[in-house]
Write a protein that holds these residues in place. Sequence first.
Motif, short mmCIF file in Angstrom:
data_model
loop_
_atom_site.label_atom_id
_atom_site.label_comp_id
_atom_site.label_asym_id
_atom_site.label_seq_id
_atom_site.Cartn_x
_atom_site.Cartn_y
_atom_site.Cartn_z
N LEU A 146 0.77 -1.22 0.29
CA LEU A 146 -0.03 -0.13 -0.02
C LEU A 146 0.95 1.33 0.15
N ILE A 147 0.87 1.97 -1.07
CA ILE A 147 1.57 3.38 -1.02
C ILE A 147 0.38 4.51 -0.96
N LYS A 148 0.64 5.43 -0.05
CA LYS A 148 -0.37 6.44 0.17
C LYS A 148 0.41 7.72 0.35
N LEU A 149 -0.01 8.77 -0.15
CA LEU A 149 0.22 10.25 0.26
C LEU A 149 -0.73 10.88 1.02
N THR A 150 -0.40 11.22 2.36
CA THR A 150 -1.22 11.62 3.52
C THR A 150 -1.21 13.18 3.89
N LYS A 151 -1.97 13.82 3.93
CA LYS A 151 -2.09 15.17 4.39
C LYS A 151 -3.04 15.29 5.62
N GLY A 203 -8.48 15.08 7.23
CA GLY A 203 -7.36 15.49 6.09
C GLY A 203 -7.59 14.72 4.87
N ASN A 204 -6.74 14.16 4.26
CA ASN A 204 -7.16 13.36 2.98
C ASN A 204 -5.78 12.44 2.56
N PHE A 205 -6.05 11.46 1.64
CA PHE A 205 -4.64 10.63 1.43
C PHE A 205 -5.11 9.92 0.12
N ILE A 206 -4.22 10.09 -0.83
CA ILE A 206 -4.51 9.03 -2.06
C ILE A 206 -3.69 8.21 -2.03
N TYR A 207 -4.11 6.93 -2.55
CA TYR A 207 -3.39 5.60 -2.32
C TYR A 207 -3.63 4.67 -3.62
N GLN A 208 -2.44 3.57 -3.39
CA GLN A 208 -2.49 2.58 -4.67
C GLN A 208 -2.13 1.43 -4.07
N PRO A 286 9.36 16.15 -7.47
CA PRO A 286 9.08 17.01 -6.25
C PRO A 286 7.97 17.87 -6.65
N LYS A 287 7.84 18.29 -7.89
CA LYS A 287 6.92 19.27 -8.52
C LYS A 287 5.54 18.86 -8.65
N LEU A 288 5.40 17.45 -9.04
CA LEU A 288 4.17 16.66 -8.89
C LEU A 288 3.66 16.48 -7.35
N THR A 289 4.64 16.28 -6.47
CA THR A 289 4.19 16.08 -5.09
C THR A 289 3.69 17.19 -4.48
N SER A 290 4.38 18.43 -4.88
CA SER A 290 3.75 19.58 -4.55
C SER A 290 2.43 19.87 -4.98
N LYS A 291 2.07 19.69 -6.28
CA LYS A 291 0.99 19.90 -6.79
C LYS A 291 -0.12 19.14 -6.30
N LEU A 292 0.08 17.91 -6.18
CA LEU A 292 -0.79 16.95 -5.55
C LEU A 292 -1.20 17.36 -3.98
N ASN A 293 -0.07 17.74 -3.24
CA ASN A 293 -0.46 18.26 -2.14
C ASN A 293 -1.40 19.43 -1.94
N GLN A 294 -1.33 20.24 -2.84
CA GLN A 294 -2.59 21.37 -3.04
C GLN A 294 -3.88 20.73 -2.95
#
Length: 337
Positions: A146-151, A203-208, A286-294
């Motif tokens: 499970l990969i996820k980006l959490t804010k 908050g929110n997180f995107i996952y795969q 890092p650019k895509l990460t920053s954009k998705l973070n928004q």
Amino acid sequence: MLLFSLFLIFSCDVCVSEKSDLGYGLNIGNAIDVFANYGDLSQVTQVVSADYEDEKQEPTVPFSEKNIRVFTNATSSEDNNEASSQMDILLCETFENLLDTYFSNFKIEGTDKPWKAFMGDWIFDEMLRTLGIIYDGKGDNCCYVLIKLTKIHKSVKLDDLSQVTIKDYVETAIDELDFRDPIKVRKFMKSYGTHYIDSYVTGNFIYQVFKYKRNWFNILKAKIRNARHTGSSNLRIYFSSIFLTQVGDIKIASGNKTVEDWARRNLRDSQYLYSRPSLLRLQYSPKLTSKLNQFLDNGALLGLSLKTLRPLFRDRRKGNLYAELVENDLQLWEVNA
């Protein structure tokens, strides 16, 4: 006649008071009946993505379960966080371990498997789909990543309850409750709840999810363990078709289809003669990460702690009896889910 009138007035005051204390949002300290939606709490909490037949989506709220204020003067501490997101790569030996990991920030006192309260009534195929994977008949000995980006946007924790007072109508109901009668106790549960909200995180997180055969999964696990020692994090080859059984779809906990579509279009990892959506792309951009973070708003429930209503009872023995019945019922429901 006068006494009758006074009784009616008193009764109406109690009804109005109870009604004004009812809520459907995230009210820290309020009580909920876990059994009311056990097995499908995801219906009243925004914890996983979902497929919508209609393109028009209603705005999501993290929590919409009925709850009631039972403590008069409870206080809480709140931490608002607008920090950057955090990426995690989580290894799961089995599908049930995957569900345990996904719901690792959810605690329900009295149960060892919180995910069953949220998805226990779902059929296997539904659970797979909401995690972005398709049933292929190869699930018996498969492993998952499970990969996820959490804010995190907000964390709220209930303060100490040792000095709290109880709402009058709740105390009246407790005084009248016959603890020797399980039927009456369960009726009390339906009226005043089984657990109170001790803390929550939104908050929110995107996952795969990535699916592996066990031998390739063990190789990946060894590589990640070695990377922690050496500082190397080049894992891309281990997420290629050589190792993978299936690549899951990208999903977002809030269910926001616009963000999911953006991620599928922009987070494409090119390998050999084709490309496919992969959250691992964020490790190299890092650019895509920053954009998705928004895009990661406050639309999902990331964590929840529910504790049994022991503090309601001034008599510790009665509180323990109540909690024991609640937890015994939970264990039975968990086994049967």
